[in-house]
Design a protein around this motif. Structure first.
Motif, PDB file in Angstrom:
ATOM      1  N   GLN A 117      67.338  14.631  25.367  1.00 24.99           N
ATOM      2  CA  GLN A 117      68.064  13.916  26.081  1.00 24.99           C
ATOM      3  C   GLN A 117      67.528  14.332  27.503  1.00 24.99           C
ATOM      4  OE1 GLN A 117      70.223  10.903  25.291  1.00 24.99           O
ATOM      5  NE2 GLN A 117      68.982  11.291  23.636  1.00 24.99           N
ATOM      6  N   ASP A 118      67.923  13.433  28.413  1.00 26.85           N
ATOM      7  CA  ASP A 118      67.544  13.694  30.008  1.00 26.85           C
ATOM      8  C   ASP A 118      68.112  14.970  30.720  1.00 26.85           C
ATOM      9  OD1 ASP A 118      65.732  11.893  30.141  1.00 26.85           O
ATOM     10  OD2 ASP A 118      66.970  10.230  30.886  1.00 26.85           O
ATOM     11  N   ASP A 119      69.330  15.496  29.935  1.00 29.14           N
ATOM     12  CA  ASP A 119      69.864  16.398  30.502  1.00 29.14           C
ATOM     13  C   ASP A 119      69.698  17.960  29.874  1.00 29.14           C
ATOM     14  OD1 ASP A 119      71.065  15.732  28.281  1.00 29.14           O
ATOM     15  OD2 ASP A 119      73.231  16.315  28.919  1.00 29.14           O
ATOM     16  N   VAL A 120      68.600  17.763  29.013  1.00 31.76           N
ATOM     17  CA  VAL A 120      68.098  18.768  28.672  1.00 31.76           C
ATOM     18  C   VAL A 120      66.677  19.108  29.466  1.00 31.76           C
ATOM     19  CG1 VAL A 120      66.822  20.178  26.551  1.00 31.76           C
ATOM     20  CG2 VAL A 120      69.007  18.738  26.176  1.00 31.76           C
ATOM     21  N   SER A 121      66.442  20.245  29.899  1.00 27.89           N
ATOM     22  CA  SER A 121      65.117  20.418  30.731  1.00 27.89           C
ATOM     23  C   SER A 121      64.161  20.734  29.669  1.00 27.89           C
ATOM     24  CB  SER A 121      65.435  21.591  31.664  1.00 27.89           C
ATOM     25  OG  SER A 121      64.356  22.146  32.284  1.00 27.89           O
ATOM     26  N   VAL A 122      63.078  20.065  29.528  1.00 26.65           N
ATOM     27  CA  VAL A 122      61.916  20.229  28.678  1.00 26.65           C
ATOM     28  C   VAL A 122      60.750  20.331  29.820  1.00 26.65           C
ATOM     29  CG1 VAL A 122      60.550  19.393  26.666  1.00 26.65           C
ATOM     30  CG2 VAL A 122      63.038  18.738  27.193  1.00 26.65           C
ATOM     31  N   THR A 123      60.164  21.503  29.444  1.00 28.26           N
ATOM     32  CA  THR A 123      59.178  21.821  30.257  1.00 28.26           C
ATOM     33  C   THR A 123      57.769  22.340  29.534  1.00 28.26           C
ATOM     34  OG1 THR A 123      60.614  22.210  32.253  1.00 28.26           O
ATOM     35  CG2 THR A 123      58.231  22.655  32.813  1.00 28.26           C
ATOM     36  N   LEU A 124      56.593  21.547  29.263  1.00 24.77           N
ATOM     37  CA  LEU A 124      55.538  21.724  28.729  1.00 24.77           C
ATOM     38  C   LEU A 124      54.890  23.019  29.426  1.00 24.77           C
ATOM     39  CD1 LEU A 124      53.910  18.501  27.624  1.00 24.77           C
ATOM     40  CD2 LEU A 124      55.825  20.021  26.447  1.00 24.77           C
ATOM     41  N   HIS A 125      54.490  24.125  28.684  1.00 25.70           N
ATOM     42  CA  HIS A 125      53.896  25.290  29.403  1.00 25.70           C
ATOM     43  C   HIS A 125      52.355  25.030  29.019  1.00 25.70           C
ATOM     44  CE1 HIS A 125      51.946  29.107  29.799  1.00 25.70           C
ATOM     45  NE2 HIS A 125      53.046  29.443  30.818  1.00 25.70           N
ATOM     46  N   SER A 126      51.864  25.243  28.017  1.00 22.42           N
ATOM     47  CA  SER A 126      50.450  25.133  27.420  1.00 22.42           C
ATOM     48  C   SER A 126      50.409  25.308  26.037  1.00 22.42           C
ATOM     49  CB  SER A 126      49.784  26.483  28.194  1.00 22.42           C
ATOM     50  OG  SER A 126      50.313  27.558  27.698  1.00 22.42           O
ATOM     51  N   PHE A 127      49.229  25.157  25.153  1.00 19.51           N
ATOM     52  CA  PHE A 127      49.011  25.414  23.792  1.00 19.51           C
ATOM     53  C   PHE A 127      47.497  26.156  24.031  1.00 19.51           C
ATOM     54  CE2 PHE A 127      47.261  21.218  25.321  1.00 19.51           C
ATOM     55  CZ  PHE A 127      45.954  21.086  24.899  1.00 19.51           C
ATOM     56  N   PRO A 128      47.425  27.350  22.965  1.00 17.92           N
ATOM     57  CA  PRO A 128      46.410  28.018  23.024  1.00 17.92           C
ATOM     58  C   PRO A 128      45.241  27.507  22.566  1.00 17.92           C
ATOM     59  CG  PRO A 128      47.973  28.634  21.105  1.00 17.92           C
ATOM     60  CD  PRO A 128      48.628  27.508  22.130  1.00 17.92           C
ATOM     61  N   PRO A 129      44.168  28.372  22.687  1.00 18.12           N
ATOM     62  CA  PRO A 129      42.829  27.692  22.034  1.00 18.12           C
ATOM     63  C   PRO A 129      42.981  27.361  20.628  1.00 18.12           C
ATOM     64  CG  PRO A 129      42.283  29.532  23.574  1.00 18.12           C
ATOM     65  CD  PRO A 129      43.932  29.555  23.474  1.00 18.12           C
ATOM     66  N   ALA A 130      42.230  26.248  20.301  1.00 10.90           N
ATOM     67  CA  ALA A 130      42.298  25.803  18.942  1.00 10.90           C
ATOM     68  C   ALA A 130      41.728  27.185  17.992  1.00 10.90           C
ATOM     69  CB  ALA A 130      41.603  24.608  18.753  1.00 10.90           C
ATOM     70  N   ASN A 131      42.762  27.280  16.877  1.00 14.19           N
ATOM     71  CA  ASN A 131      42.214  28.270  15.982  1.00 14.19           C
ATOM     72  C   ASN A 131      42.650  27.875  14.627  1.00 14.19           C
ATOM     73  OD1 ASN A 131      41.502  30.726  14.281  1.00 14.19           O
ATOM     74  ND2 ASN A 131      42.814  31.927  15.694  1.00 14.19           N
ATOM     75  N   MET A 151      50.154  15.638  40.668  1.00 13.83           N
ATOM     76  CA  MET A 151      50.345  14.849  39.609  1.00 13.83           C
ATOM     77  C   MET A 151      51.694  15.708  38.937  1.00 13.83           C
ATOM     78  SD  MET A 151      47.436  13.872  36.643  1.00 13.83           S
ATOM     79  CE  MET A 151      46.919  12.534  37.466  1.00 13.83           C
ATOM     80  N   PHE A 152      51.296  17.238  38.722  1.00 11.91           N
ATOM     81  CA  PHE A 152      52.139  17.932  38.085  1.00 11.91           C
ATOM     82  C   PHE A 152      53.159  18.711  38.951  1.00 11.91           C
ATOM     83  CE2 PHE A 152      48.625  17.207  35.351  1.00 11.91           C
ATOM     84  CZ  PHE A 152      49.149  16.908  34.140  1.00 11.91           C
ATOM     85  N   GLU A 153      53.700  18.122  40.027  1.00 12.29           N
ATOM     86  CA  GLU A 153      54.606  18.856  41.094  1.00 12.29           C
ATOM     87  C   GLU A 153      55.933  19.243  40.447  1.00 12.29           C
ATOM     88  OE1 GLU A 153      54.735  16.460  44.389  1.00 12.29           O
ATOM     89  OE2 GLU A 153      55.644  14.740  43.660  1.00 12.29           O
ATOM     90  N   ASP A 154      56.263  18.419  39.387  1.00 13.22           N
ATOM     91  CA  ASP A 154      57.591  18.581  38.525  1.00 13.22           C
ATOM     92  C   ASP A 154      57.588  19.475  37.731  1.00 13.22           C
ATOM     93  OD1 ASP A 154      59.006  16.058  39.680  1.00 13.22           O
ATOM     94  OD2 ASP A 154      57.148  15.242  39.105  1.00 13.22           O
ATOM     95  N   ASN A 155      56.264  20.270  37.366  1.00 16.71           N
ATOM     96  CA  ASN A 155      56.264  21.188  36.312  1.00 16.71           C
ATOM     97  C   ASN A 155      55.723  22.481  37.027  1.00 16.71           C
ATOM     98  OD1 ASN A 155      54.954  23.002  34.311  1.00 16.71           O
ATOM     99  ND2 ASN A 155      54.934  21.239  32.999  1.00 16.71           N
ATOM    100  N   ILE A 156      56.762  23.481  37.292  1.00 17.36           N
ATOM    101  CA  ILE A 156      56.452  24.673  37.754  1.00 17.36           C
ATOM    102  C   ILE A 156      55.246  25.653  37.260  1.00 17.36           C
ATOM    103  CG2 ILE A 156      58.628  24.925  38.965  1.00 17.36           C
ATOM    104  CD1 ILE A 156      59.587  26.868  36.756  1.00 17.36           C
ATOM    105  N   PHE A 157      55.095  25.543  35.922  1.00 18.56           N
ATOM    106  CA  PHE A 157      54.251  26.175  35.043  1.00 18.56           C
ATOM    107  C   PHE A 157      52.889  25.483  35.199  1.00 18.56           C
ATOM    108  CE2 PHE A 157      58.001  26.227  32.265  1.00 18.56           C
ATOM    109  CZ  PHE A 157      58.174  27.566  32.604  1.00 18.56           C
ATOM    110  N   LYS A 158      52.445  24.437  35.443  1.00 15.82           N
ATOM    111  CA  LYS A 158      51.197  23.479  35.712  1.00 15.82           C
ATOM    112  C   LYS A 158      50.865  24.156  37.147  1.00 15.82           C
ATOM    113  CE  LYS A 158      51.409  21.477  31.612  1.00 15.82           C
ATOM    114  NZ  LYS A 158      50.546  22.186  30.477  1.00 15.82           N
ATOM    115  N   THR A 159      51.768  23.828  38.093  1.00 19.06           N
ATOM    116  CA  THR A 159      51.631  24.208  39.612  1.00 19.06           C
ATOM    117  C   THR A 159      50.999  25.548  39.488  1.00 19.06           C
ATOM    118  OG1 THR A 159      54.021  24.571  40.060  1.00 19.06           O
ATOM    119  CG2 THR A 159      53.106  22.347  40.308  1.00 19.06           C
ATOM    120  N   GLU A 160      51.481  26.535  38.734  1.00 17.29           N
ATOM    121  CA  GLU A 160      51.028  27.775  38.807  1.00 17.29           C
ATOM    122  C   GLU A 160      49.717  27.927  38.221  1.00 17.29           C
ATOM    123  OE1 GLU A 160      52.885  30.975  36.301  1.00 17.29           O
ATOM    124  OE2 GLU A 160      53.670  31.654  38.496  1.00 17.29           O
ATOM    125  N   GLN A 161      49.516  27.267  37.033  1.00 18.21           N
ATOM    126  CA  GLN A 161      48.275  27.166  36.419  1.00 18.21           C
ATOM    127  C   GLN A 161      47.115  26.716  37.180  1.00 18.21           C
ATOM    128  OE1 GLN A 161      49.574  25.588  32.735  1.00 18.21           O
ATOM    129  NE2 GLN A 161      50.927  27.009  32.409  1.00 18.21           N
TER     130      GLN A 161
END
Length: 328
Positions: free
Chosen positions: A157-171, A225-235
């Protein structure tokens, strides 16, 4: 997909909404649907701009090398035609079975334009060559991680903060594909029904047969494009420095979902068959590691054998865990 969010998460959203912090307050300004639409608008505008730079069509020669020493020479359009377009000129079976391409020995997305004369190979899910098999397996696993992020981002639901960080290299040997996600649910313990619901949503999403669409963009546009994701803007600045230009970031779109990845990805989500969400491990600082296992659509195993794969995929994936550098 915005209309299919799982209602069973609403209990968690009400329970933990009081734990919202500066990050959740920032994200709550726009719903996930609004954020996705904003990214799509930026993606489509940039795609249109890049396509407009092709003032006239130039021809290139593509030498296809198939199985049993089959060779076909195709005259295609420079910067417009893709490996998938080449497959369309050869056989319908190739368009359905080809997972990823090789352009002059470089692994290449099926829907990525070809820039110059080249030698082309089209790889399927069962190559005899061990090196090609490893490339295809990594591409499949990477794509599944991307798809998992697309589903998880839209599951709460929208009131749960869901922020994608990343996914590791395929293994593939790790036994599971992974996506690390930040949630403001510090004590969430997902039920078996939660796992089934997410898996069902994953299956529904891939059955749409969405193609993976690649776009290389300037880092400044990626930040917008990713200004709403603090992790992406850092990466993004770090990712850009590793590109050939020092300023480029590669993003992929599938359906209404866009994320960052160097790729390559499989041609279409329809290449993913049976899947399961095997585990959700709580990490530190509000991170959760979502883990899944899947088979290609043309590979079948019995219920017992798939159960063994699921059991293995439940183990904590040993990939490096995300670091919370930015304050969430």
């Amino acid at each position: 997909m915005a209309g299919t969010r799982f209602q069973f998460f609403s209990t968690f959203s009400r329970q933990f909404s009081s734990l919202g912090n500066a990050h959740s307050a920032q994200s709550s300004k726009l719903s996930i649907g609004d954020i996705r639409q904003k990214r799509l608008d930026i993606f489509n505008q940039e795609l249109k701009r890049q396509q407009s730079l092709i003032s006239r069509l130039e021809k290139i020669e593509v030498n296809y090398q198939g199985f049993n020493d089959e060779t076909v020479t195709l005259i295609m359009n420079k910067g417009v035609s893709t490996p998938y377009n080449c497959a369309q000129h050869i056989s319908e079976l190739l368009t359905k079975k080809s997972v990823v391409a090789e352009i002059n020995g470089e692994v290449w997305d099926m829907h990525r334009p070809i820039p110059s004369d080249c030698t082309l190979k089209l790889l399927h899910m069962k190559p005899e060559d061990p090196q090609q098999a490893a490339l295809v397996n990594k591409t499949f696993w990477r794509s599944c991680s991307f798809l998992l992020g697309a589903v998880v981002e839209n599951s709460f639901q929208d009131d749960v903060s869901v922020t994608l960080h990343s996914f590791p290299p395929a293994n593939v040997r790790s036994g599971s594909f992974v996506h690390d996600v930040h949630l403001n649910l510090d004590s969430w313990a997902p039920s078996q029904n939660d796992f089934r619901q997410i898996a069902a949503s994953f299956q529904k999403f891939v059955r749409n047969g969405f193609i993976f669409q690649r776009l290389d963009i300037d880092s400044s546009l990626a930040l917008k494009m990713f200004e709403d994701n603090i992790f992406k803007t850092e990466q993004i600045p770090h990712i850009a420095t590793k590109s050939n230009s020092g300023r480029s970031v590669t993003v992929y779109r599938i359906g209404d979902h866009i994320d960052i990845s160097r790729g390559p990805m499989i041609a279409s989500s329809s290449l993913v068959g049976r899947c399961s969400i095997a585990a959700i491990h709580k990490l530190d600082s509000g991170f959760y590691r979502f883990q899944g296992v899947a088979l290609p659509s043309d590979i079948y195993v019995n219920h017992f054998a798939f159960g063994i794969l699921e059991s293995r995929a439940r183990n904590m994936n040993p990939a490096r865990t995300p670091e919370l550098n930015a304050k969430a």
